[in-house]
Design an enzyme around this catalytic site. Structure first.
Site, PDB file in Angstrom:
ATOM      1  N   ASP A 121     -67.830 -58.680 -22.633  1.00  0.00           N
ATOM      2  CA  ASP A 121     -69.162 -58.318 -23.115  1.00  0.00           C
ATOM      3  C   ASP A 121     -69.117 -56.931 -23.750  1.00  0.00           C
ATOM      4  O   ASP A 121     -68.301 -56.091 -23.374  1.00  0.00           O
ATOM      5  CB  ASP A 121     -70.144 -58.337 -21.930  1.00  0.00           C
ATOM      6  CG  ASP A 121     -71.591 -58.356 -22.400  1.00  0.00           C
ATOM      7  OD1 ASP A 121     -71.847 -58.680 -23.578  1.00  0.00           O
ATOM      8  OD2 ASP A 121     -72.476 -58.044 -21.576  1.00  0.00           O
ATOM      9  N   GLY A 122     -70.000 -56.734 -24.708  1.00  0.00           N
ATOM     10  CA  GLY A 122     -70.125 -55.413 -25.325  1.00  0.00           C
ATOM     11  C   GLY A 122     -69.556 -55.318 -26.730  1.00  0.00           C
ATOM     12  O   GLY A 122     -69.470 -54.234 -27.291  1.00  0.00           O
ATOM     13  N   HIS A 165     -66.963 -58.454 -32.876  1.00  0.00           N
ATOM     14  CA  HIS A 165     -66.372 -59.739 -32.478  1.00  0.00           C
ATOM     15  C   HIS A 165     -64.924 -59.849 -32.969  1.00  0.00           C
ATOM     16  O   HIS A 165     -64.054 -60.360 -32.263  1.00  0.00           O
ATOM     17  CB  HIS A 165     -67.211 -60.895 -33.025  1.00  0.00           C
ATOM     18  CG  HIS A 165     -68.587 -60.945 -32.431  1.00  0.00           C
ATOM     19  ND1 HIS A 165     -68.807 -60.851 -31.072  1.00  0.00           N
ATOM     20  CD2 HIS A 165     -69.819 -61.058 -33.001  1.00  0.00           C
ATOM     21  CE1 HIS A 165     -70.114 -60.911 -30.838  1.00  0.00           C
ATOM     22  NE2 HIS A 165     -70.745 -61.026 -31.979  1.00  0.00           N
ATOM     23  N   ASN A 220     -75.509 -68.560 -25.646  1.00  0.00           N
ATOM     24  CA  ASN A 220     -75.213 -67.842 -26.893  1.00  0.00           C
ATOM     25  C   ASN A 220     -75.589 -68.645 -28.141  1.00  0.00           C
ATOM     26  O   ASN A 220     -75.742 -68.084 -29.228  1.00  0.00           O
ATOM     27  CB  ASN A 220     -73.728 -67.457 -26.996  1.00  0.00           C
ATOM     28  CG  ASN A 220     -73.312 -66.328 -26.080  1.00  0.00           C
ATOM     29  OD1 ASN A 220     -72.169 -66.260 -25.639  1.00  0.00           O
ATOM     30  ND2 ASN A 220     -74.229 -65.419 -25.786  1.00  0.00           N
ATOM     31  N   TRP A 221     -75.790 -69.968 -27.974  1.00  0.00           N
ATOM     32  CA  TRP A 221     -76.230 -70.778 -29.121  1.00  0.00           C
ATOM     33  C   TRP A 221     -77.588 -70.308 -29.621  1.00  0.00           C
ATOM     34  O   TRP A 221     -77.976 -70.615 -30.748  1.00  0.00           O
ATOM     35  CB  TRP A 221     -76.303 -72.267 -28.741  1.00  0.00           C
ATOM     36  CG  TRP A 221     -74.964 -72.933 -28.605  1.00  0.00           C
ATOM     37  CD1 TRP A 221     -74.386 -73.354 -27.434  1.00  0.00           C
ATOM     38  CD2 TRP A 221     -74.031 -73.275 -29.641  1.00  0.00           C
ATOM     39  NE1 TRP A 221     -73.160 -73.923 -27.683  1.00  0.00           N
ATOM     40  CE2 TRP A 221     -72.918 -73.892 -29.029  1.00  0.00           C
ATOM     41  CE3 TRP A 221     -74.037 -73.114 -31.024  1.00  0.00           C
ATOM     42  CZ2 TRP A 221     -71.817 -74.342 -29.752  1.00  0.00           C
ATOM     43  CZ3 TRP A 221     -72.941 -73.562 -31.756  1.00  0.00           C
ATOM     44  CH2 TRP A 221     -71.845 -74.171 -31.115  1.00  0.00           C
ATOM     45  N   ARG A 274     -78.458 -67.359 -30.307  1.00  0.00           N
ATOM     46  CA  ARG A 274     -78.374 -66.182 -31.184  1.00  0.00           C
ATOM     47  C   ARG A 274     -78.652 -66.577 -32.633  1.00  0.00           C
ATOM     48  O   ARG A 274     -78.587 -67.762 -32.974  1.00  0.00           O
ATOM     49  CB  ARG A 274     -76.977 -65.562 -31.077  1.00  0.00           C
ATOM     50  CG  ARG A 274     -76.756 -64.922 -29.718  1.00  0.00           C
ATOM     51  CD  ARG A 274     -75.514 -64.079 -29.723  1.00  0.00           C
ATOM     52  NE  ARG A 274     -75.324 -63.496 -28.398  1.00  0.00           N
ATOM     53  CZ  ARG A 274     -74.440 -62.567 -28.121  1.00  0.00           C
ATOM     54  NH1 ARG A 274     -73.643 -62.100 -29.054  1.00  0.00           N
ATOM     55  NH2 ARG A 274     -74.338 -62.084 -26.895  1.00  0.00           N
ATOM     56  N   GLU A 318     -63.943 -61.252  -5.744  1.00  0.00           N
ATOM     57  CA  GLU A 318     -64.244 -59.826  -5.791  1.00  0.00           C
ATOM     58  C   GLU A 318     -64.797 -59.561  -7.186  1.00  0.00           C
ATOM     59  O   GLU A 318     -64.339 -60.152  -8.167  1.00  0.00           O
ATOM     60  CB  GLU A 318     -62.970 -58.992  -5.573  1.00  0.00           C
ATOM     61  CG  GLU A 318     -62.294 -59.234  -4.232  1.00  0.00           C
ATOM     62  CD  GLU A 318     -63.165 -58.830  -3.042  1.00  0.00           C
ATOM     63  OE1 GLU A 318     -64.045 -57.960  -3.210  1.00  0.00           O
ATOM     64  OE2 GLU A 318     -62.973 -59.404  -1.956  1.00  0.00           O
TER      65      GLU A 318
HETATM   66  C1  IPE Z   1     -69.685 -60.475 -26.098  1.00  0.00           C
HETATM   67  O1  IPE Z   1     -70.235 -59.416 -26.789  1.00  0.00           O
HETATM   68  C2  IPE Z   1     -69.135 -61.542 -27.010  1.00  0.00           C
HETATM   69  C3  IPE Z   1     -69.928 -62.780 -27.079  1.00  0.00           C
HETATM   70  C4  IPE Z   1     -70.936 -63.106 -26.302  1.00  0.00           C
HETATM   71  C5  IPE Z   1     -69.568 -63.742 -28.112  1.00  0.00           C
HETATM   72  P1  IPE Z   1     -71.771 -59.408 -27.185  1.00  0.00           P
HETATM   73  O2  IPE Z   1     -71.924 -60.060 -28.496  1.00  0.00           O
HETATM   74  O3  IPE Z   1     -72.601 -59.958 -26.070  1.00  0.00           O
HETATM   75  O4  IPE Z   1     -72.037 -57.845 -27.355  1.00  0.00           O
HETATM   76  P2  IPE Z   1     -73.286 -57.013 -26.842  1.00  0.00           P
HETATM   77  O5  IPE Z   1     -73.491 -57.340 -25.396  1.00  0.00           O
HETATM   78  O6  IPE Z   1     -74.429 -57.410 -27.685  1.00  0.00           O
HETATM   79  O7  IPE Z   1     -72.882 -55.581 -27.028  1.00  0.00           O
HETATM   80 MG    MG Z   2     -73.633 -59.197 -24.460  1.00  0.00          MG
END
Ligand code: IPE
Ligand code: MG
Length: 222
Positions: free
Chosen positions: A12-13, A29, A60-61, A63, A188
């Protein structure tokens, strides 16, 4: 130091990594995919048995179409350009998720890659893509029709059958996000602020160090 048998990672991120640099999310990405390839090579080289990565969730679909298409294109191009190299790495690759939601060319890649790598001896790599933990459980329960319902029969009908020992989540949030909900029962949990594109092997080692400091009792007493 002891290696966990099965590590799962929520990457993530990517978007925030790019934003912090004044770049479009797509760069995040792209960079995230490079980081993932390095991480897979590293974990395989140190002898990890199983790695599950959360690349794209069923949620995520939702988005924007442009971002979804970008990610799908990245995966497809990545495969087309590197398929010989991918098949040459000693990994057993499994693509897990609601694969019927993917376009046919990606479904074909998923099948092809699984078939091409199934007899390899190295690490098992579960690529969770278009994946949801609750959805995986529903799939398992449907297969159980007529069978006795026990922990073992449910587990045997999951796509990923082994419990996770260590979950890593990058990007600063502390949640499971419908990842391997059954398999995480006694994992964990390791959370780091590092955005995924910056997650290097040193960061992975830190997570392993954290894991080694935990006393795993599985509800018992030492
Ligand atoms: C993770 O990064 C990758 C995918 C979910 C494809 P993000 O796209 O969620 O990045 P942030 O969380 O918006 O920074
Ligand atoms: Mg994210």
């Amino acid at each position: 130091m002891k290696l966990p048998r099965h590590v799962a990672i929520i990457l993530d991120g990517n978007g925030r990594w790019a934003k912090a640099k004044g770049l479009p999310r797509s760069f995040g990405h792209q960079e995230g995919l490079k980081t993932l390839v390095e991480l897979i090579k590293y974990t395989n080289s140190i002898g990890l048995e199983e790695l599950s990565v959360f690349g794209f969730s069923t949620e995520n679909w939702n988005r924007p179409k442009s971002e979804v298409n970008y990610i799908m294109g990245l995966v497809e191009k990545g495969y087309k350009n590197y398929q010989e190299k991918i098949k040459a790495i000693d990994l057993k690759i499994k693509v897990v998720g609601e694969l019927e939601m993917l376009k046919p060319s990606l479904q074909k890649i998923a099948q092809e890659i699984e078939e091409a790598t199934k007899d390899n001896k190295g690490m098992t790599l579960n690529v969770c893509f278009s994946y949801g933990g609750k959805q995986e459980l529903v799939r398992a329960f449907k297969k159980l029709e007529g069978q006795e319902i026990t922990i073992e029969t449910i587990q045997n009908n999951l796509d990923i059958k082994t419990d996770v020992d260590l979950l890593i989540r990058t990007g600063g949030n502390q949640r499971i996000s419908n990842f391997l909900i059954w398999q995480l029962a006694y994992a964990e949990l390791y959370f780091t602020e590092v955005y995924f594109p910056d997650f290097k092997k040193e960061d992975f080692d830190q997570a392993i160090e954290y894991y080694n400091k935990q006393e795993r009792r599985f509800g018992g007493l030492k």
